[in-house]
Design a protein around this motif. Structure first.
Motif, PDB file in Angstrom:
ATOM      1  N   SER A 306      59.551  68.389  35.545  1.00 28.16           N
ATOM      2  CA  SER A 306      60.405  67.597  36.429  1.00 28.16           C
ATOM      3  C   SER A 306      60.533  66.182  35.887  1.00 28.16           C
ATOM      4  O   SER A 306      59.617  65.674  35.227  1.00 28.16           O
ATOM      5  CB  SER A 306      59.816  67.524  37.844  1.00 28.16           C
ATOM      6  N   ILE A 307      61.658  65.556  36.183  1.00 28.82           N
ATOM      7  CA  ILE A 307      61.812  64.133  35.900  1.00 28.82           C
ATOM      8  C   ILE A 307      61.016  63.367  36.952  1.00 28.82           C
ATOM      9  O   ILE A 307      61.270  63.510  38.145  1.00 28.82           O
ATOM     10  CB  ILE A 307      63.294  63.711  35.932  1.00 28.82           C
ATOM     11  N   THR A 308      60.037  62.603  36.523  1.00 31.72           N
ATOM     12  CA  THR A 308      59.166  61.897  37.468  1.00 31.72           C
ATOM     13  C   THR A 308      59.367  60.388  37.472  1.00 31.72           C
ATOM     14  O   THR A 308      58.892  59.712  38.378  1.00 31.72           O
ATOM     15  CB  THR A 308      57.685  62.186  37.167  1.00 31.72           C
ATOM     16  N   ASN A 309      60.054  59.854  36.462  1.00 33.86           N
ATOM     17  CA  ASN A 309      60.264  58.407  36.415  1.00 33.86           C
ATOM     18  C   ASN A 309      61.377  58.118  35.421  1.00 33.86           C
ATOM     19  O   ASN A 309      61.742  58.962  34.601  1.00 33.86           O
ATOM     20  CB  ASN A 309      58.977  57.677  36.010  1.00 33.86           C
ATOM     21  N   ASP A 310      61.910  56.905  35.502  1.00 34.19           N
ATOM     22  CA  ASP A 310      62.922  56.497  34.531  1.00 34.19           C
ATOM     23  C   ASP A 310      63.036  54.982  34.521  1.00 34.19           C
ATOM     24  O   ASP A 310      62.524  54.295  35.407  1.00 34.19           O
ATOM     25  CB  ASP A 310      64.291  57.125  34.851  1.00 34.19           C
ATOM     26  N   SER A 311      63.673  54.481  33.490  1.00 35.64           N
ATOM     27  CA  SER A 311      63.964  53.051  33.386  1.00 35.64           C
ATOM     28  C   SER A 311      65.374  52.924  32.849  1.00 35.64           C
ATOM     29  O   SER A 311      65.633  53.215  31.671  1.00 35.64           O
ATOM     30  CB  SER A 311      62.970  52.360  32.440  1.00 35.64           C
ATOM     31  N   GLU A 312      66.289  52.511  33.698  1.00 33.99           N
ATOM     32  CA  GLU A 312      67.688  52.457  33.299  1.00 33.99           C
ATOM     33  C   GLU A 312      67.930  51.421  32.217  1.00 33.99           C
ATOM     34  O   GLU A 312      68.687  51.648  31.266  1.00 33.99           O
ATOM     35  CB  GLU A 312      68.588  52.161  34.512  1.00 33.99           C
ATOM     36  N   ILE A 313      67.269  50.266  32.312  1.00 32.23           N
ATOM     37  CA  ILE A 313      67.494  49.200  31.335  1.00 32.23           C
ATOM     38  C   ILE A 313      67.052  49.614  29.935  1.00 32.23           C
ATOM     39  O   ILE A 313      67.638  49.199  28.930  1.00 32.23           O
ATOM     40  CB  ILE A 313      66.808  47.880  31.778  1.00 32.23           C
ATOM     41  N   SER A 314      66.021  50.450  29.848  1.00 36.86           N
ATOM     42  CA  SER A 314      65.549  50.945  28.559  1.00 36.86           C
ATOM     43  C   SER A 314      66.140  52.309  28.208  1.00 36.86           C
ATOM     44  O   SER A 314      65.858  52.852  27.137  1.00 36.86           O
ATOM     45  CB  SER A 314      64.017  51.045  28.545  1.00 36.86           C
ATOM     46  N   ARG A 315      66.916  52.886  29.132  1.00 33.90           N
ATOM     47  CA  ARG A 315      67.542  54.199  28.938  1.00 33.90           C
ATOM     48  C   ARG A 315      66.508  55.250  28.526  1.00 33.90           C
ATOM     49  O   ARG A 315      66.672  55.950  27.527  1.00 33.90           O
ATOM     50  CB  ARG A 315      68.680  54.114  27.912  1.00 33.90           C
ATOM     51  N   VAL A 316      65.453  55.341  29.318  1.00 39.69           N
ATOM     52  CA  VAL A 316      64.389  56.292  29.017  1.00 39.69           C
ATOM     53  C   VAL A 316      64.026  57.050  30.277  1.00 39.69           C
ATOM     54  O   VAL A 316      64.057  56.505  31.394  1.00 39.69           O
ATOM     55  CB  VAL A 316      63.155  55.575  28.429  1.00 39.69           C
ATOM     56  N   VAL A 317      63.673  58.327  30.131  1.00 40.03           N
ATOM     57  CA  VAL A 317      63.341  59.205  31.242  1.00 40.03           C
ATOM     58  C   VAL A 317      61.988  59.857  30.947  1.00 40.03           C
ATOM     59  O   VAL A 317      61.713  60.262  29.812  1.00 40.03           O
ATOM     60  CB  VAL A 317      64.424  60.299  31.430  1.00 40.03           C
ATOM     61  N   LEU A 318      61.148  59.954  31.982  1.00 32.97           N
ATOM     62  CA  LEU A 318      59.828  60.575  31.830  1.00 32.97           C
ATOM     63  C   LEU A 318      59.829  61.939  32.498  1.00 32.97           C
ATOM     64  O   LEU A 318      60.258  62.091  33.641  1.00 32.97           O
ATOM     65  CB  LEU A 318      58.759  59.698  32.478  1.00 32.97           C
ATOM     66  N   LEU A 319      59.320  62.940  31.763  1.00 37.17           N
ATOM     67  CA  LEU A 319      59.161  64.291  32.290  1.00 37.17           C
ATOM     68  C   LEU A 319      57.663  64.627  32.325  1.00 37.17           C
ATOM     69  O   LEU A 319      56.917  64.279  31.421  1.00 37.17           O
ATOM     70  CB  LEU A 319      59.867  65.317  31.409  1.00 37.17           C
ATOM     71  N   GLU A 320      57.275  65.312  33.389  1.00 39.08           N
ATOM     72  CA  GLU A 320      55.886  65.794  33.498  1.00 39.08           C
ATOM     73  C   GLU A 320      55.902  67.231  34.014  1.00 39.08           C
ATOM     74  O   GLU A 320      56.824  67.649  34.697  1.00 39.08           O
ATOM     75  CB  GLU A 320      55.078  64.921  34.452  1.00 39.08           C
TER      76      GLU A 320
END
Length: 320
Positions: A306-320
């Motif tokens: 699942s996508i658990t976090n993100d940072s729009e300014i850095s254009r990065v998505v965290l999956l766990e």
């Protein structure tokens, strides 16, 4: 790991240095500060360290993992050394060497000089009324090392000892590797707090086209590193840099490779059109945040995550 010739003096100093004086000056002008005597290790103040001290935002690593941006030391023990020449890399690849050249400095010296360099580079903030005084005081004693500034850190002959010395000095360590040095990774006696492996292609051809490996059988070695990743006791992360029109396809193969590695985390991050990469790629290769999320969601669905976090300014998505 040691190398006896590194303790010997040479009559020709130039042949002991991994970077020419001209190249060193270029990097120093862009904010690098070299550590030790042999000009292979360096530190540079991260954009987010400065932002954090001014309370203007923090790095996504603080949002995702709790690493305090104002206490993070961005460094590398192997600035000019890498076994890939990735088209999306923001570094000057013309100075890149694939094998170690010259003497090398010991971990204690590198860390001590890194802390001192960071403090000197941040000293100007003490005269800035907008700076957070508490954070400034804490920044004098960094407690996380982001070993990702430039180069492939596994090429540094004393990488295991460097990780051990950081731990001895109460640092957490985030080590980013391209995975090509499978043997060194599998025999790493001292693990980082979090080990990153880059996975920037779903297949051999895409990898060769995008990452320009400088050694033979690099793709096979990366696959072996992926197989080894699950054996680490440290936290592990697969990071994919998304380059539009170059590697944002074949999600099924990405998922298969990720399942083999079974990392704790997956970071899906956009290529950013900055630095020397602008000589090789264009703004058209930089995906939007929405495109990164769409790509990440497909990977998440295929890997049961699942996508658990993100940072729009850095254009990065965290999956766990």
């Amino acid at each position: 790991m040691s190398n006896s010739f590194n303790n010997k003096e040479s009559n020709n100093k130039e042949e002991n240095f991994s970077l020419s004086l001209e190249d060193q000056k270029k990097l120093e002008y862009s904010g690098y500060r070299f550590l030790g005597k042999n000009n292979h290790a360096a530190a540079k103040i991260c954009h987010w360290t400065k932002k954090s001290i001014l309370n203007e935002g923090v790095c996504y690593k603080e949002k995702f993992y709790g690493v305090e941006s104002h206490r993070c030391l961005q460094m590398s023990p192997a600035v000019p050394f890498c076994n890939q020449k990735c088209s999306f890399c923001w570094r000057d690849l013309s100075v890149t060497k694939t094998e170690w050249v010259g003497h090398y400095d010991d971990p204690k010296t590198i860390i001590e000089d890194g802390i001192n360099a960071q403090n000197k580079l941040l000293c100007g903030f003490f005269g800035n009324d907008k700076a957070d005084k508490k954070k400034l005081e804490e920044s004098k004693k960094p407690n996380n090392a982001a070993i990702s500034l430039a180069g492939e850190p596994m090429i540094y002959p004393d990488i295991g000892e460097l990780l051990a010395e950081f731990k001895k000095q109460d640092f957490t360590t985030f080590l980013v590797s391209n995975g090509v040095m499978y043997e060194e990774l599998s025999n790493l006696e001292n693990e980082p707090t979090q080990l990153y492996l880059s996975l920037d292609a779903p297949d051999r051809k895409t990898y060769v086209d995008l990452c320009s490996p400088q050694i033979n059988e690099a793709w096979d070695k990366i696959n072996k590193s992926l197989e080894t990743l699950n054996s680490f006791n440290s936290k592990t992360c697969i990071r994919t840099t998304c380059v539009k029109h170059k590697n944002m396809f074949d999600h099924e193969n990405y998922a298969k490779l990720i399942d083999i590695a079974n990392p704790d985390y997956i970071e899906i991050k956009a290529y950013m059109c900055v630095g020397y990469s602008r000589e090789r790629l264009t703004l058209d290769n930089m995906p939007t945040f929405k495109e990164v999320i769409d790509f990440a969601q497909k990977i998440a669905d295929l890997t049961g995550r699942s996508i658990t976090n993100d940072s729009e300014i850095s254009r990065v998505v965290l999956l766990e």
